[in-house]
Design a protein around this motif. Structure first.
Motif, PDB file in Angstrom:
ATOM      1  N   ARG A 134       0.833  -1.208   0.000  1.00 50.34           N
ATOM      2  CA  ARG A 134       0.000   0.000   0.000  1.00 50.34           C
ATOM      3  C   ARG A 134       0.866   1.256   0.000  1.00 50.34           C
ATOM      4  O   ARG A 134       0.600   2.206  -0.754  1.00 50.34           O
ATOM      5  N   VAL A 135       1.921   1.291   0.822  1.00 49.66           N
ATOM      6  CA  VAL A 135       2.770   2.485   0.885  1.00 49.66           C
ATOM      7  C   VAL A 135       3.589   2.615  -0.396  1.00 49.66           C
ATOM      8  O   VAL A 135       3.793   3.726  -0.900  1.00 49.66           O
ATOM      9  N   LEU A 136       4.048   1.503  -0.942  1.00 50.21           N
ATOM     10  CA  LEU A 136       4.746   1.562  -2.236  1.00 50.21           C
ATOM     11  C   LEU A 136       3.840   2.164  -3.306  1.00 50.21           C
ATOM     12  O   LEU A 136       4.259   3.038  -4.072  1.00 50.21           O
ATOM     13  N   GLN A 137       2.601   1.714  -3.361  1.00 45.73           N
ATOM     14  CA  GLN A 137       1.682   2.255  -4.359  1.00 45.73           C
ATOM     15  C   GLN A 137       1.391   3.728  -4.115  1.00 45.73           C
ATOM     16  O   GLN A 137       1.191   4.493  -5.063  1.00 45.73           O
ATOM     17  N   GLY A 138       1.415   4.143  -2.840  1.00 44.29           N
ATOM     18  CA  GLY A 138       1.262   5.562  -2.545  1.00 44.29           C
ATOM     19  C   GLY A 138       2.385   6.400  -3.111  1.00 44.29           C
ATOM     20  O   GLY A 138       2.208   7.588  -3.412  1.00 44.29           O
ATOM     21  N   HIS A 139       3.563   5.776  -3.262  1.00 45.05           N
ATOM     22  CA  HIS A 139       4.707   6.449  -3.886  1.00 45.05           C
ATOM     23  C   HIS A 139       4.719   6.276  -5.411  1.00 45.05           C
ATOM     24  O   HIS A 139       5.663   6.714  -6.069  1.00 45.05           O
ATOM     25  N   GLY A 140       3.685   5.625  -5.947  1.00 42.79           N
ATOM     26  CA  GLY A 140       3.629   5.409  -7.394  1.00 42.79           C
ATOM     27  C   GLY A 140       4.519   4.288  -7.881  1.00 42.79           C
ATOM     28  O   GLY A 140       4.881   4.251  -9.064  1.00 42.79           O
ATOM     29  N   GLY A 190      -7.012 -15.725  12.899  1.00 43.03           N
ATOM     30  CA  GLY A 190      -6.542 -15.579  14.274  1.00 43.03           C
ATOM     31  C   GLY A 190      -7.353 -14.548  15.028  1.00 43.03           C
ATOM     32  O   GLY A 190      -8.428 -14.125  14.587  1.00 43.03           O
ATOM     33  N   GLY A 191      -6.833 -14.151  16.187  1.00 46.26           N
ATOM     34  CA  GLY A 191      -7.572 -13.312  17.107  1.00 46.26           C
ATOM     35  C   GLY A 191      -7.482 -11.829  16.831  1.00 46.26           C
ATOM     36  O   GLY A 191      -7.590 -11.360  15.700  1.00 46.26           O
ATOM     37  N   THR A 192      -7.218 -11.074  17.878  1.00 45.23           N
ATOM     38  CA  THR A 192      -7.258  -9.616  17.805  1.00 45.23           C
ATOM     39  C   THR A 192      -5.867  -9.034  18.018  1.00 45.23           C
ATOM     40  O   THR A 192      -4.996  -9.661  18.625  1.00 45.23           O
ATOM     41  N   LEU A 193      -5.659  -7.837  17.491  1.00 43.58           N
ATOM     42  CA  LEU A 193      -4.371  -7.139  17.585  1.00 43.58           C
ATOM     43  C   LEU A 193      -4.584  -5.763  18.200  1.00 43.58           C
ATOM     44  O   LEU A 193      -5.577  -5.098  17.910  1.00 43.58           O
ATOM     45  N   ASP A 194      -3.645  -5.338  19.033  1.00 46.57           N
ATOM     46  CA  ASP A 194      -3.643  -3.946  19.486  1.00 46.57           C
ATOM     47  C   ASP A 194      -2.585  -3.201  18.692  1.00 46.57           C
ATOM     48  O   ASP A 194      -1.417  -3.574  18.701  1.00 46.57           O
ATOM     49  N   LEU A 195      -2.991  -2.172  17.976  1.00 54.81           N
ATOM     50  CA  LEU A 195      -2.062  -1.425  17.133  1.00 54.81           C
ATOM     51  C   LEU A 195      -1.596  -0.182  17.885  1.00 54.81           C
ATOM     52  O   LEU A 195      -2.379   0.697  18.235  1.00 54.81           O
ATOM     53  N   HIS A 196      -0.278  -0.125  18.122  1.00 53.98           N
ATOM     54  CA  HIS A 196       0.316   0.889  18.979  1.00 53.98           C
ATOM     55  C   HIS A 196       0.503   2.208  18.240  1.00 53.98           C
ATOM     56  O   HIS A 196       0.842   2.230  17.047  1.00 53.98           O
ATOM     57  N   ALA A 197       0.342   3.293  18.974  1.00 51.00           N
ATOM     58  CA  ALA A 197       0.476   4.626  18.379  1.00 51.00           C
ATOM     59  C   ALA A 197       1.864   4.861  17.823  1.00 51.00           C
ATOM     60  O   ALA A 197       2.032   5.629  16.870  1.00 51.00           O
ATOM     61  N   ASP A 198       2.897   4.216  18.400  1.00 55.01           N
ATOM     62  CA  ASP A 198       4.271   4.493  17.987  1.00 55.01           C
ATOM     63  C   ASP A 198       4.783   3.546  16.912  1.00 55.01           C
ATOM     64  O   ASP A 198       5.966   3.599  16.561  1.00 55.01           O
ATOM     65  N   SER A 199       3.932   2.692  16.353  1.00 54.56           N
ATOM     66  CA  SER A 199       4.413   1.736  15.354  1.00 54.56           C
ATOM     67  C   SER A 199       3.319   1.374  14.360  1.00 54.56           C
ATOM     68  O   SER A 199       3.275   1.906  13.250  1.00 54.56           O
ATOM     69  N   GLY A 200       2.388   0.504  14.740  1.00 55.92           N
ATOM     70  CA  GLY A 200       1.352   0.092  13.805  1.00 55.92           C
ATOM     71  C   GLY A 200       0.509   1.240  13.292  1.00 55.92           C
ATOM     72  O   GLY A 200       0.169   1.301  12.104  1.00 55.92           O
ATOM     73  N   ILE A 214       1.455   4.397  13.086  1.00 58.48           N
ATOM     74  CA  ILE A 214       2.279   5.222  12.188  1.00 58.48           C
ATOM     75  C   ILE A 214       2.292   4.603  10.793  1.00 58.48           C
ATOM     76  O   ILE A 214       2.192   5.309   9.774  1.00 58.48           O
ATOM     77  N   ALA A 215       2.405   3.272  10.729  1.00 63.56           N
ATOM     78  CA  ALA A 215       2.382   2.597   9.433  1.00 63.56           C
ATOM     79  C   ALA A 215       1.064   2.843   8.712  1.00 63.56           C
ATOM     80  O   ALA A 215       1.038   3.104   7.500  1.00 63.56           O
ATOM     81  N   LEU A 216      -0.038   2.771   9.443  1.00 58.60           N
ATOM     82  CA  LEU A 216      -1.343   3.021   8.824  1.00 58.60           C
ATOM     83  C   LEU A 216      -1.505   4.476   8.407  1.00 58.60           C
ATOM     84  O   LEU A 216      -2.134   4.775   7.381  1.00 58.60           O
ATOM     85  N   GLU A 217      -0.938   5.379   9.179  1.00 52.31           N
ATOM     86  CA  GLU A 217      -0.952   6.788   8.790  1.00 52.31           C
ATOM     87  C   GLU A 217      -0.201   6.979   7.476  1.00 52.31           C
ATOM     88  O   GLU A 217      -0.656   7.683   6.563  1.00 52.31           O
ATOM     89  N   ASP A 218       0.956   6.328   7.347  1.00 49.55           N
ATOM     90  CA  ASP A 218       1.729   6.400   6.109  1.00 49.55           C
ATOM     91  C   ASP A 218       0.948   5.817   4.934  1.00 49.55           C
ATOM     92  O   ASP A 218       1.116   6.255   3.790  1.00 49.55           O
TER      93      ASP A 218
END
Length: 415
Positions: free
Chosen positions: A26-32, A50-60, A62-66
């Protein structure tokens, strides 16, 4: 007039369509940048994710923001799922954490929903489902040929191994292999938990329950979406424990009878969590790579996620680091493939690897240590960390991460 030779876009192939591989794409495609993802699954939802994930503000996060998907994630996430309760095997509450209003430091999301969200935001045709990698053949000069179980092949200028614990790509850069951490668990589930299993719903609450005794046995339950609670009944054992125990893993009642004997010293209320599940018990075990794991850069290949730093799940860092790996690698590649490249592709990938080693090594080691402590044979309870402080730390590190990125980009622009 000057003649210029058009730049040929590298053929970038990601092996593995989990959160790490899909975030990277997804991020690669965002860069074209064009990319192809290969995954052994027949479809995005063809197996239990599988189960559930907690996505941390300082890592996961940030990746989703990117990836331009932070808002989409927050719309699907469960902030209330950050709640945690620690009980002993008699059911006595040892510690509790309830997130405050507006706390989005580490909200929960079901793995399947996260995977679907990432997949739905890729260009159609990006992911080639039903492609199980069997071999990667070096061609020289950084090129590789991918061979799949169906007999098809694909050339690649950059192979990104996002293929998990038993990566087929990892042997190209390292001979490290996962080691068993001495703990196995049985994955069970409770459906329509509030209506059909109210006693389980009451004990688990809105988030997670952790309970263990002083002899290496534990129950970990997670509230998922759609009225489901998933349970992990864990104990210290070798991967083939069921053979010596005479347990038929395909026979639910055989497994249940064994667990009744093993957990007979737990209180009746806590044994309910072990024997009232819907569906079969799915055997799993804990494995980890040596930590910290590093390697000398190999042209045309790299790793992200569990393929690079498989660790115990205690602390929830694995998936978060995996997604951040994918985003950071995509940014690194963009600096080599863009209209004004600042580095060669291999230089950019090597810089990503150096930063990834520093980011993941200590967290992998501490996660493995946390598992050992939780399953230790001791009369002293292994109490959880201060989750309020943990959440403040996530937010502070996220802000520091963004500031450092801004400085780095400013320095590159000046250069």
């Amino acid at each position: 007039m000057t003649n210029s030779t058009p730049r040929i876009a590298p053929r970038i192939c990601v092996i593995g369509g989990g959160p790490a591989g899909l975030t990277c794409a997804r991020v690669l495609q965002g860069h074209g940048i064009e990319v192809t993802v290969y995954d052994a699954d027949e479809a995005v939802d063809s197996r239990d994710p599988g189960g559930t994930l907690d996505l941390h503000a300082d890592s996961g996060q940030i990746a989703l923001e990117d990836a331009g998907l932070l808002d989409a994630f927050l719309a699907r996430a469960r902030p209330e799922g950050q709640a945690k309760t620690r009980r002993d095997h008699h059911g006595t509450v040892l510690a509790e954490f309830t997130p405050g209003p507006g706390d989005e430091a580490a909200p929960e999301i079901d793995r399947g929903r996260l995977r679907r969200m990432l997949f739905d935001h890729l260009r159609p045709g990006t992911v080639r489902w039903g492609h199980r990698l069997v071999r990667v053949n070096p061609l020289g000069d950084g090129g590789h040929l991918l061979e799949f179980a169906d007999g098809t092949t694909a050339p690649a200028d950059l192979v990104i191994g996002a293929d998990g614990a038993w990566s087929k790509v990892r042997p190209l850069v390292s001979d490290a292999a996962p080691r068993h951490l001495g703990v196995c668990f049985l994955d069970a589930r409770f459906d329509e938990v509030d209506a059909r299993h109210p006693e389980v719903a009451a004990i688990v609450g809105a988030g997670h329950l952790f309970s263990n005794d002083n002899d290496g046995r534990a129950v970990i339950l997670q509230r998922n979406g759609d009225g489901v609670v998933r349970g992990y009944i864990a104990f210290r054992a070798a991967p083939d424990w069921h053979i010596a125990a005479g347990v038929d893993l395909t026979d639910r009642e055989s497994v249940r009878a064994h667990l009744v004997r093993e957990f007979d010293h737990w209180s009746p209320a806590m044994r309910t969590l072990i024997v009232r599940n819907d569906g079969d018990y799915v055997p799993r075990s804990f494995w980890a790579l040596p930590a910290p794991l590093t390697w000398d850069h190999v042209p045309g290949v790299t790793l992200i996620g569990d393929a690079a730093h498989l660790m115990a799940p205690f602390g929830g860092h694995g998936a978060n680091l995996a997604m951040l790996d994918g985003a950071e690698l995509a940014h690194a590649v963009s600096r080599a493939v863009g209209p004004e490249p600042a580095a060669t592709l291999d230089e950019a990938v090597a810089r990503y690897e150096s930063a990834m080693f520093a980011r993941s090594g200590e967290l992998a080691a501490s996660s493995n240590d946390a598992l050992v402590r939780f399953f230790a044979t001791t009369d002293e309870p292994d109490l959880p960390p201060d989750h309020e402080q943990e959440h403040r730390d996530y937010l502070a590190r996220a802000e520091a991460y963004r500031r450092q990125r801004a400085r780095d980009r400013g320095e590159r622009a000046e250069a």
